[in-house]
Scaffold this motif. Structure first.
Motif, PDB file in Angstrom:
ATOM      1  N   LYS A   1     -26.748   6.690  16.920  1.00  0.00           N
ATOM      2  CA  LYS A   1     -26.992   5.679  17.956  1.00  0.00           C
ATOM      3  C   LYS A   1     -26.699   6.241  19.343  1.00  0.00           C
ATOM      4  O   LYS A   1     -25.895   7.161  19.510  1.00  0.00           O
ATOM      5  CB  LYS A   1     -26.138   4.441  17.697  1.00  0.00           C
TER       6      LYS A   1
ATOM      7  N   ARG B   1     -24.681   3.091  26.149  1.00  0.00           N
ATOM      8  CA  ARG B   1     -24.472   3.128  27.596  1.00  0.00           C
ATOM      9  C   ARG B   1     -23.050   2.679  27.865  1.00  0.00           C
ATOM     10  O   ARG B   1     -22.625   1.618  27.392  1.00  0.00           O
ATOM     11  CB  ARG B   1     -25.456   2.202  28.316  1.00  0.00           C
TER      12      ARG B   1
ATOM     13  N   GLU C   1     -25.093  -0.800  23.061  1.00  0.00           N
ATOM     14  CA  GLU C   1     -26.044   0.076  22.397  1.00  0.00           C
ATOM     15  C   GLU C   1     -27.363   0.096  23.156  1.00  0.00           C
ATOM     16  O   GLU C   1     -27.869  -0.950  23.579  1.00  0.00           O
ATOM     17  CB  GLU C   1     -26.290  -0.368  20.961  1.00  0.00           C
ATOM     18  N   VAL C   2     -27.922   1.274  23.341  1.00  0.00           N
ATOM     19  CA  VAL C   2     -29.230   1.431  23.972  1.00  0.00           C
ATOM     20  C   VAL C   2     -30.296   1.089  22.939  1.00  0.00           C
ATOM     21  O   VAL C   2     -30.291   1.611  21.817  1.00  0.00           O
ATOM     22  CB  VAL C   2     -29.427   2.857  24.504  1.00  0.00           C
ATOM     23  N   ASN C   3     -31.193   0.202  23.295  1.00  0.00           N
ATOM     24  CA  ASN C   3     -32.262  -0.231  22.389  1.00  0.00           C
ATOM     25  C   ASN C   3     -33.332   0.855  22.309  1.00  0.00           C
ATOM     26  O   ASN C   3     -34.081   1.073  23.255  1.00  0.00           O
ATOM     27  CB  ASN C   3     -32.868  -1.544  22.876  1.00  0.00           C
ATOM     28  N   LEU C   4     -33.402   1.523  21.167  1.00  0.00           N
ATOM     29  CA  LEU C   4     -34.409   2.565  20.939  1.00  0.00           C
ATOM     30  C   LEU C   4     -35.469   2.113  19.952  1.00  0.00           C
ATOM     31  O   LEU C   4     -36.203   2.945  19.389  1.00  0.00           O
ATOM     32  CB  LEU C   4     -33.741   3.851  20.423  1.00  0.00           C
ATOM     33  N   GLY C   5     -35.568   0.825  19.738  1.00  0.00           N
ATOM     34  CA  GLY C   5     -36.610   0.304  18.854  1.00  0.00           C
ATOM     35  C   GLY C   5     -36.440   0.731  17.409  1.00  0.00           C
ATOM     36  O   GLY C   5     -37.425   0.872  16.680  1.00  0.00           O
TER      37      GLY C   5
ATOM     38  N   LEU D   1     -36.609   6.433  29.205  1.00  0.00           N
ATOM     39  CA  LEU D   1     -35.648   5.364  29.433  1.00  0.00           C
ATOM     40  C   LEU D   1     -36.079   4.447  30.567  1.00  0.00           C
ATOM     41  O   LEU D   1     -36.841   4.846  31.461  1.00  0.00           O
ATOM     42  CB  LEU D   1     -34.291   5.964  29.797  1.00  0.00           C
ATOM     43  N   ASN D   2     -35.547   3.228  30.552  1.00  0.00           N
ATOM     44  CA  ASN D   2     -35.687   2.396  31.744  1.00  0.00           C
ATOM     45  C   ASN D   2     -34.625   2.829  32.757  1.00  0.00           C
ATOM     46  O   ASN D   2     -33.790   3.686  32.480  1.00  0.00           O
ATOM     47  CB  ASN D   2     -35.589   0.911  31.405  1.00  0.00           C
TER      48      ASN D   2
ATOM     49  N   THR E   1     -30.618   1.021  29.545  1.00  0.00           N
ATOM     50  CA  THR E   1     -30.283   0.054  28.493  1.00  0.00           C
ATOM     51  C   THR E   1     -31.303   0.061  27.357  1.00  0.00           C
ATOM     52  O   THR E   1     -31.019  -0.462  26.277  1.00  0.00           O
ATOM     53  CB  THR E   1     -30.202  -1.367  29.078  1.00  0.00           C
ATOM     54  N   SER E   2     -32.474   0.641  27.581  1.00  0.00           N
ATOM     55  CA  SER E   2     -33.478   0.733  26.515  1.00  0.00           C
ATOM     56  C   SER E   2     -34.329   1.970  26.745  1.00  0.00           C
ATOM     57  O   SER E   2     -34.404   2.513  27.854  1.00  0.00           O
ATOM     58  CB  SER E   2     -34.363  -0.519  26.467  1.00  0.00           C
TER      59      SER E   2
ATOM     60  N   GLN F   1     -37.680   4.586  24.646  1.00  0.00           N
ATOM     61  CA  GLN F   1     -38.639   4.804  23.563  1.00  0.00           C
ATOM     62  C   GLN F   1     -38.719   6.293  23.260  1.00  0.00           C
ATOM     63  O   GLN F   1     -38.870   7.110  24.170  1.00  0.00           O
ATOM     64  CB  GLN F   1     -40.025   4.284  23.947  1.00  0.00           C
TER      65      GLN F   1
END
Length: 317
Positions: free
Chosen positions: A197, A200, A210-214, A246-247, A251-252, A254
């Motif tokens: 995982k 941030r 947790e950073v949302n990585l889909g 990343l954004n 925080t998210s 791909q």
């Protein structure tokens, strides 16, 4: 006028002979000393890489253009793990099981300052240097160690411990490992190797989300490298580099690509220079001996096509 004609003639002769005015090709594989056991790599604004040894803590300097190399700073007999180079030509070195950190003048190899970060069981694994601090991860203890930088980058007398709380939960195995800033430089990104995982962390509080990585996994995640909004995450025993878009606040993201190469043999981290990525082979699946060979491999930095398939980068591409 005569000088201009002679210059033109000389340029034409060089073009016909196929002889370039100067060499522009850098080696794609740089051999390190046998038995060196590399882990961290750092590259600044010049084509020079610095590498740390797990065997004895030596710091090695390699010219990316020629492959020429030398030990620039003798180690303390304990590991050098992650390292970063700042704009003042200082190397910040994580001390692994020694629970230490040290700061080295990259030009002379002199140790500018040493720090004891932990006195019990610990593994000080990686480091990132931000505008006002150097931050070290500990894979054994849920804490970040902060070296607050003063005016003109002045080094502090001692480190400060910032407990990691929130989403990150330490468990058996290798926990917090690689660390990098978020694209907006307001947070810190930490990969947790054993659970795959990305988190941030708020530098002021140590609270993690947790950073949302889909749903994508970064298991065996090791060194991190941020370039704009692109995060490279090395997955060491998978011989893979995950490429993440990343954004802005981290925080998210791909996973847009995964890179591999037939020369990879458990690469641990990544640094960049020009349009290349450089990765040291730690060879963790090979029993180390004084004669074990090690190397650093260069691959081209990818262009983004949106593909999520693993891409093998052939040598020489």
């Amino acid at each position: 006028m005569r000088s201009a004609i002679l210059t033109t003639a000389l340029c034409a002769l060089l073009a016909l002979s196929g002889t370039p005015a100067q060499a522009t090709t850098s080696p794609e594989t740089i051999a390190l000393p046998n038995g060196f056991r590399p882990e961290g790599i750092a590259i600044g604004s010049r084509p020079v890489a610095y590498l740390g040894s797990l065997a004895n803590g030596d710091i090695y300097r390699a010219d990316l253009r020629t492959g020429q190399d030398a030990v620039v700073s003798k180690g303390p007999g304990t590991p050098s793990v992650g390292l970063k180079l700042d704009s003042r030509n200082r190397l910040f070195v994580a001390g692994g099981t020694a629970g230490t950190a040290r700061v080295i003048d990259a030009r002379t190899g002199a140790v500018l300052k040493s720090y004891t970060l932990a006195t019990g069981a610990s593994f000080v694994n990686d480091v990132v240097v931000t505008r006002d601090a150097a931050w070290f991860t500990d894979s054994t203890n849920p804490v970040l160690y902060k070296l607050a930088l003063g005016r003109h980058g002045a080094l502090p007398d001692q480190a400060v411990s910032v407990p990691l709380t929130g989403a990150i939960q330490y468990t058996t195995g290798n926990n917090a490992n690689g660390i990098a800033p978020t694209p907006d430089r307001k947070g810190l990104l930490i990969v947790q190797s054993n659970v795959g995982k990305l988190f941030r962390a708020d530098p002021a509080t140590g609270v993690t989300t947790e950073v949302n990585l889909g749903g994508e996994s970064l298991v065996n995640g090791d060194g991190l490298l941020l370039d704009g909004r692109t995060l490279y995450a090395v997955q060491n025993r998978l011989n893979t580099v995950a490429v993440i878009r990343l954004n802005a606040d981290g925080t998210s993201g791909q996973v847009v690509n995964r890179l591999t190469d037939p020369r990879f043999d458990v690469p641990t981290t990544v640094a960049s220079f020009g349009n290349r990525l450089y990765l040291p082979n730690a060879r963790f699946t090979t029993t180390p001996t004084p004669d074990t060979p090690y190397s650093v491999n260069a691959i081209p930095a990818p262009s983004f096509s949106g593909s999520r398939e693993a891409v093998e980068v052939p040598p020489g591409s």
